[in-house]
Write a protein that holds these residues in place. Sequence first.
Motif, PDB file in Angstrom:
ATOM      1  N   SER A   1      13.475 -15.782  32.569  1.00  0.00           N
ATOM      2  CA  SER A   1      13.529 -15.138  33.885  1.00  0.00           C
ATOM      3  C   SER A   1      12.809 -16.011  34.897  1.00  0.00           C
ATOM      4  CB  SER A   1      12.876 -13.757  33.817  1.00  0.00           C
ATOM      5  OG  SER A   1      13.553 -12.917  32.903  1.00  0.00           O
TER       6      SER A   1
ATOM      7  N   SER B   1      18.381  -5.043  43.871  1.00  0.00           N
ATOM      8  CA  SER B   1      19.428  -5.556  42.980  1.00  0.00           C
ATOM      9  C   SER B   1      20.790  -5.602  43.643  1.00  0.00           C
ATOM     10  CB  SER B   1      19.511  -4.677  41.723  1.00  0.00           C
ATOM     11  OG  SER B   1      19.824  -3.335  42.089  1.00  0.00           O
TER      12      SER B   1
ATOM     13  N   SER C   1      14.390  -9.268  32.715  1.00  0.00           N
ATOM     14  CA  SER C   1      14.182  -9.378  34.154  1.00  0.00           C
ATOM     15  C   SER C   1      15.185 -10.355  34.752  1.00  0.00           C
ATOM     16  CB  SER C   1      12.744  -9.844  34.433  1.00  0.00           C
ATOM     17  OG  SER C   1      12.532 -10.009  35.808  1.00  0.00           O
ATOM     18  N   PHE C   2      15.783  -9.968  35.860  1.00  0.00           N
ATOM     19  CA  PHE C   2      16.697 -10.829  36.600  1.00  0.00           C
ATOM     20  C   PHE C   2      16.066 -11.189  37.936  1.00  0.00           C
ATOM     21  CE2 PHE C   2      19.614  -9.677  33.413  1.00  0.00           C
ATOM     22  CZ  PHE C   2      20.737 -10.491  33.506  1.00  0.00           C
ATOM     23  N   PRO C   3      16.372 -12.376  38.466  1.00  0.00           N
ATOM     24  CA  PRO C   3      17.334 -13.395  38.021  1.00  0.00           C
ATOM     25  C   PRO C   3      16.964 -13.996  36.658  1.00  0.00           C
ATOM     26  CG  PRO C   3      16.755 -13.742  40.316  1.00  0.00           C
ATOM     27  CD  PRO C   3      15.791 -12.740  39.783  1.00  0.00           C
ATOM     28  N   TYR C   4      18.016 -14.472  35.969  1.00  0.00           N
ATOM     29  CA  TYR C   4      17.851 -14.999  34.614  1.00  0.00           C
ATOM     30  C   TYR C   4      18.639 -16.296  34.471  1.00  0.00           C
ATOM     31  CZ  TYR C   4      17.254 -14.950  29.566  1.00  0.00           C
ATOM     32  OH  TYR C   4      16.900 -15.282  28.278  1.00  0.00           O
TER      33      TYR C   4
ATOM     34  N   ARG D   1      22.293  -8.227  37.188  1.00  0.00           N
ATOM     35  CA  ARG D   1      22.383  -7.695  35.835  1.00  0.00           C
ATOM     36  C   ARG D   1      23.586  -6.766  35.712  1.00  0.00           C
ATOM     37  NH1 ARG D   1      18.044  -3.676  32.784  1.00  0.00           N
ATOM     38  NH2 ARG D   1      19.226  -3.481  30.842  1.00  0.00           N
TER      39      ARG D   1
ATOM     40  N   ASP E   1      26.276 -10.046  30.239  1.00  0.00           N
ATOM     41  CA  ASP E   1      25.514 -11.134  30.861  1.00  0.00           C
ATOM     42  C   ASP E   1      25.442 -12.372  29.974  1.00  0.00           C
ATOM     43  OD1 ASP E   1      24.857  -9.627  33.218  1.00  0.00           O
ATOM     44  OD2 ASP E   1      23.411  -8.517  32.010  1.00  0.00           O
TER      45      ASP E   1
ATOM     46  N   ASP F   1      21.819 -16.619  36.919  1.00  0.00           N
ATOM     47  CA  ASP F   1      22.424 -15.302  37.103  1.00  0.00           C
ATOM     48  C   ASP F   1      21.467 -14.393  37.868  1.00  0.00           C
ATOM     49  OD1 ASP F   1      23.890 -13.008  36.937  1.00  0.00           O
ATOM     50  OD2 ASP F   1      24.159 -13.068  34.761  1.00  0.00           O
ATOM     51  N   THR F   2      21.918 -13.870  38.997  1.00  0.00           N
ATOM     52  CA  THR F   2      21.034 -13.049  39.831  1.00  0.00           C
ATOM     53  C   THR F   2      21.335 -11.557  39.740  1.00  0.00           C
ATOM     54  OG1 THR F   2      22.488 -13.337  41.748  1.00  0.00           O
ATOM     55  CG2 THR F   2      20.681 -14.920  41.479  1.00  0.00           C
TER      56      THR F   2
END
Length: 337
Positions: free
Chosen positions: A184, A107, A154-157, A145, A174, A142-143
Motif C-alpha cells: 500500500s 474512495s 489499504s488502497f491505493p495499492y 478497491r 483487484d 491501483d487507486t
Amino acid sequence: MVMGISFRGSALLFVLLELSLVCCDITDGNAEHLKREHSLTKPYQGVGSSPSSQWDFSGSTLVTSSYVRLTPDERSKQGSIWNTVPCYLKDWEMHVQFKIHGSGKKSLHGDGIALWYTKDRLHSGPVFGNQDQFLGLAIFLDTFRNDLDGTARSFPYISAMVNNGSVSYDHGKDGRSSELGGCSAEIRNRDHDTYLAIRYSKGRLTVMVDVDDKNEWNECIDIGGVRLPTGYFFGASAATGDLSDNHDIISMKLYQLMVEHTAEEENLDWTKIEPSVSLLKSPKDNIDDPTGNFRGTPLTGWKVFLLLLCALLGIVVCAVVGAVVFQRRQERNKRFY
C-alpha cells in the motif's frame, strides 16, 4: 605487527563498505547509463506518430510541455503511451515520476496507472487501458478497491504481475489471483513529487517507491525467479470508469545495469524466453494473505547480504581488537625480563 593487522583490517573494511554501497545503490540514476532511446522526459520531443518518433500514444492521452496526461479527470477514458524501440537490455532499471490527482474524495476516484514491459503495444483493453492476457510484466498502481468482500487491504495499492499470455487480470478481485507481491502507498493527491523504480536484474524483480517527500526509496516488492525476455516494449496506460482522476506521467527514465553473466547466459537467446516466475507457492495463495505481500523466502537477497556484511564486520573488529590486546600483553611481558 599491530600496524600490519590494522592496515589489513582497514582495507577489508573499506572493500566491504564499497560492496555494500554497490549492492544498495539501486536507484542513483547514473546519467552515464541512461538509455535515451527508452526514456521519456520533458519537453517530450520525439513523441508522436512520425517514423522517427521514439514514443507513440493513443486514446485520451494529452502531451503537454510539463506532463503526459493519460486520462483527464473524466469518466470512461483510456489512454496510453509506448516506447517504439524494443529493449534488448538484459538488466535494467526504470524510474517513473508520476502524479495521480483529482477532485474525487475518499474512495470516489479511480482507476489507476499501469506500467508495462510487454511484447505488444498500443492495444487498448480492460486492464488499466491495455489489453488483457498480455505477454510480459505489469506494475499496477491501483487507486480503487473493487473487491469489497475480500481480505481488507489499504488502497491505493501497488502490485506486480508476470504473464505468458494465458492469464486474465481479475478486476473484480483487484488482481489478487495473479499478483506476485505488492504494498500500500499513498500516491494520490500528494503536494510533492512521487516516484516509482522498477529493477530487473539476474532474474530478480524489485519495485521501490519514493512518495513521502523524503528523497529515499522504500521497498515495495522483491521477487526472485523472474524470467523476462529481451525485445519487449516499455509503456504506461491508465483508465477511468464511473469514477475518475487525472493520471499523469512526468518522466520515464531507463538505466542500463552493468551486470556480469555466465557464458551460458550470454549465449542464450534472450528473445526466446517465455515470461514466467519460479514460485515456492502459487500467486493465488495471496488471496488469503492480509498483507498482500508475497516473498519466496522470509529474507530477501539484500537483507541476507546485510546480515553477512554485519557478521564480517564484527569478525574484522574482533580480530583487530584481539591483535591490539595481544600486542600489549607481549610488551608487558617483555618488561619483566
